[in-house]
Design an enzyme around this catalytic site. Structure first.
Site, PDB file in Angstrom:
ATOM      1  N   CYS A 152      -0.249   2.388  -4.418  1.00  0.00           N
ATOM      2  CA  CYS A 152      -1.049   3.591  -4.645  1.00  0.00           C
ATOM      3  C   CYS A 152      -0.246   4.815  -4.217  1.00  0.00           C
ATOM      4  CB  CYS A 152      -2.348   3.538  -3.849  1.00  0.00           C
ATOM      5  SG  CYS A 152      -3.530   2.306  -4.460  1.00  0.00           S
ATOM      6  N   HIS A 188       0.855  -1.183   0.000  1.00  0.00           N
ATOM      7  CA  HIS A 188       0.000   0.000   0.000  1.00  0.00           C
ATOM      8  C   HIS A 188       0.896   1.239   0.000  1.00  0.00           C
ATOM      9  CE1 HIS A 188      -3.797  -2.023   0.555  1.00  0.00           C
ATOM     10  NE2 HIS A 188      -3.383  -2.644   1.650  1.00  0.00           N
TER      11      HIS A 188
END
Length: 259
Positions: A137, A95
């Protein structure tokens, strides 16, 4: 001086291609608030096969803490001799947000991955390419894309220098799966769009194409062939993604077979 001053390509004739570290983060401590990164293990396996085939010495780390990630980076930068290596390769999958990357128990600044390998810090990699591939991301913005339509028919010698200076930040190629502020898409069974595209293109073209040109082809392949598939969520469905390729390379990088 690992290659002559005016060379247009980096030296690929060292004894080893180089070290490749893969950091794969699929699970996270509950207090981080992150769900499991489904599909990351598939990305890890594909990336491992790709870079082994390209001749790198692989080390794979799964679900490391911040402290362990920092320790591995420091050991690679300051505890490893890269004299006999062509280059360095680091793959980080997790992430992420605008300027940070998540480990199992917390986050690091993205720049932490790179700064220890600058030429004034890691001397045995000075003048050699440092490659980073980051699947994460960088925010929550979505890219709806735009439709392009054709408006009308168309046809489709060594100079003898003993030394020279380079910036300490030269020789980096940092390939992000998405642009700043944007979401990076992943399929839970087949893996991320970026890693799938990277494996597909490099696996086909590495014998004849330079790396920066291949990364342009990776981006084109991902843009043309992928968009999010979330039919039950109109807001997230049909979104596009573009990679961000940041280069301070001063020569071409080739990954042609060494033997």
């Amino acid at each position: 001086m690992p290659v002559r001053r005016d060379a247009v390509r980096y030296d690929g004739h060292h004894l080893q291609r180089g070290n490749c570290l893969i950091f794969n983060h699929r699970i996270f401590d509950s207090y981080t608030g992150f769900m499991e990164c489904h599909g990351n293990d598939h990305d890890r396996d594909q990336a491992q096969t790709l870079f082994e085939n390209l001749g790198f010495k692989l080390t794979v780390h799964n679900n490391l803490t911040v402290a362990r990630v920092k320790a591995e980076i420091q050991d690679l930068a300051f505890g490893t001799d890269h004299t006999d290596c062509d280059m360095l390769d680091v793959v980080f999958m997790s992430h992420g947000e605008q300027d940070i990357l998540w480990c199992r128990d917390g986050h690091i600044k993205a720049e932490y991955l790179f700064e220890s390998f600058q030429s004034d810090q890691c001397k045995s990699l000075a003048g050699k390419p440092k490659l980073f591939f980051i699947q994460a991301c960088r925010g929550e913005r979505l890219d709806t894309g735009v439709t392009l339509e054709r408006s009308r028919p168309t046809d489709e010698t060594d100079c003898g220098y003993l030394s020279y200076r380079i910036p300490v930040a030269a020789d980096f190629l940092i390939c992000w799966s998405t642009i700043p502020g944007h979401y990076s898409w992943r399929n839970i069974s087949s893996g991320s769009y970026f890693i799938q595209s990277l494996v597909h293109v490099l696996g086909k073209e590495y014998t004849y194409e330079d790396l920066l040109s291949m990364m342009i082809n990776v981006n084109r392949y991902m843009i043309i062939n992928y968009e999010s598939h979330c039919p039950s969520n109109h807001h997230m469905h049909g979104m596009k993604q573009t990679a961000s390729i940041v280069a301070t390379l001063m020569r071409k990088v080739y990954l042609t077979p060494k033997y």
